[in-house]
Design an enzyme around this catalytic site. Sequence first.
Site, PDB file in Angstrom:
ATOM      1  NE  ARG A 136      -0.813   9.379  -5.700  1.00  0.00           N
ATOM      2  CZ  ARG A 136      -1.439   8.255  -5.416  1.00  0.00           C
ATOM      3  NH1 ARG A 136      -2.690   8.267  -4.956  1.00  0.00           N
ATOM      4  NH2 ARG A 136      -0.822   7.089  -5.551  1.00  0.00           N
ATOM      5  CG  ASP A 137      -1.247   7.037  -1.534  1.00  0.00           C
ATOM      6  OD1 ASP A 137      -2.423   7.379  -1.304  1.00  0.00           O
ATOM      7  OD2 ASP A 137      -0.858   5.872  -1.422  1.00  0.00           O
ATOM      8  CB  CYS A 142      -7.803   5.015  -0.616  1.00  0.00           C
ATOM      9  SG  CYS A 142      -8.900   5.090  -2.048  1.00  0.00           S
ATOM     10  CG  HIS A 169      -2.232   1.724   2.412  1.00  0.00           C
ATOM     11  ND1 HIS A 169      -2.926   2.890   2.619  1.00  0.00           N
ATOM     12  CD2 HIS A 169      -1.805   1.784   1.121  1.00  0.00           C
ATOM     13  CE1 HIS A 169      -2.924   3.620   1.518  1.00  0.00           C
ATOM     14  NE2 HIS A 169      -2.258   2.951   0.591  1.00  0.00           N
ATOM     15  CG  HIS A 222       0.999   1.444  -2.879  1.00  0.00           C
ATOM     16  ND1 HIS A 222       1.447   2.648  -3.401  1.00  0.00           N
ATOM     17  CD2 HIS A 222       0.079   1.770  -1.943  1.00  0.00           C
ATOM     18  CE1 HIS A 222       0.818   3.648  -2.804  1.00  0.00           C
ATOM     19  NE2 HIS A 222      -0.030   3.132  -1.918  1.00  0.00           N
ATOM     20  CG  ASN A 238       1.056   4.942   1.449  1.00  0.00           C
ATOM     21  OD1 ASN A 238       0.794   4.151   0.561  1.00  0.00           O
ATOM     22  ND2 ASN A 238       0.559   6.161   1.475  1.00  0.00           N
TER      23      ASN A 238
END
Length: 300
Positions: free
Chosen positions: A15-16, A240, A209, A207, A249
């Site tokens: 997803r991310d 993002c 990055h 989370h 990430n």
Amino acid sequence: MNWPASVTIKEVGPRDGLQNEKVFVATEDKIAWINQLSGTGMKSLEITSFVNPRWIPALADAAEVAKGIKRMPGITYSALVPNRQGLERALEANVDEAAVFMSASETHNQRNINKSISITFPILREVVQAALSAGKSVRGYVSTVFGCPYEGPVSIDEVIRVSDKLFEMGISELSLGDTIGIANPKQVQDILGMLLKRFDAKKLALHFHDTRGTALANILVSMDMGITTFDASVGGLGGCPYAPGASGNVASEDLLFMLDAMGIQTGVNQEKLLSAARFIQEKIGRTLPSRNLQVDSSNE
């Protein structure tokens, strides 16, 4: 420092990791990749996003992916959902967990969700309650906890206010996001020190990055303070679309290498994870930032 005996790595690459990619990864390749990740020992995979495909075209095949993967017992397959419509699509695809998201920064929330924070709350409350009624768990994300690309520093009071609201809605876990990768260990220590006075460490995840190379250092500080759940993305994929300058990430295999070397248990197999990283790197067609993937490639 106080090291935990075990850590949970939550894989967010499908997803991310993919949401910001210009190359569209074919649906069958996404499915094959997720199936590989299911065999690594990961217990939580965020497989896609049910955001309107116009906003995230890289994940326009969310339903096909969610329905096409091979589900393995003991793994939670989650998906990002922005609203009730997205949740209905996610429930139809039989995801195990819904993930809701918002920002601690007003400007980033407007850019990312196209709504103010105050308007976002009732929308997410409806999503959380509907997901819980359907028997699904719900995870929350708060973005820009450590800084906003538009506003700069973000008030800890705003972080607490948003976090409080999400927990009141009924989420079981909250992931705190360093959306643009500007957090440093001292800042992490300060912010977590305040949040842990209010929230149980077992209900928080981090989370990070790795935009400026500080993600692993920040994770070390977080572990010392009792956090044992971290989001990561195979290959270091990610970013993002609504946060200028946000790169990937922390790479799952880089985090795993460090934890393995420290004797901290994860249940994840490094070679299988590297194989999954090699697979998606080939499909995307560019060198990914993961250090361990680069070392692995040089040794082939």
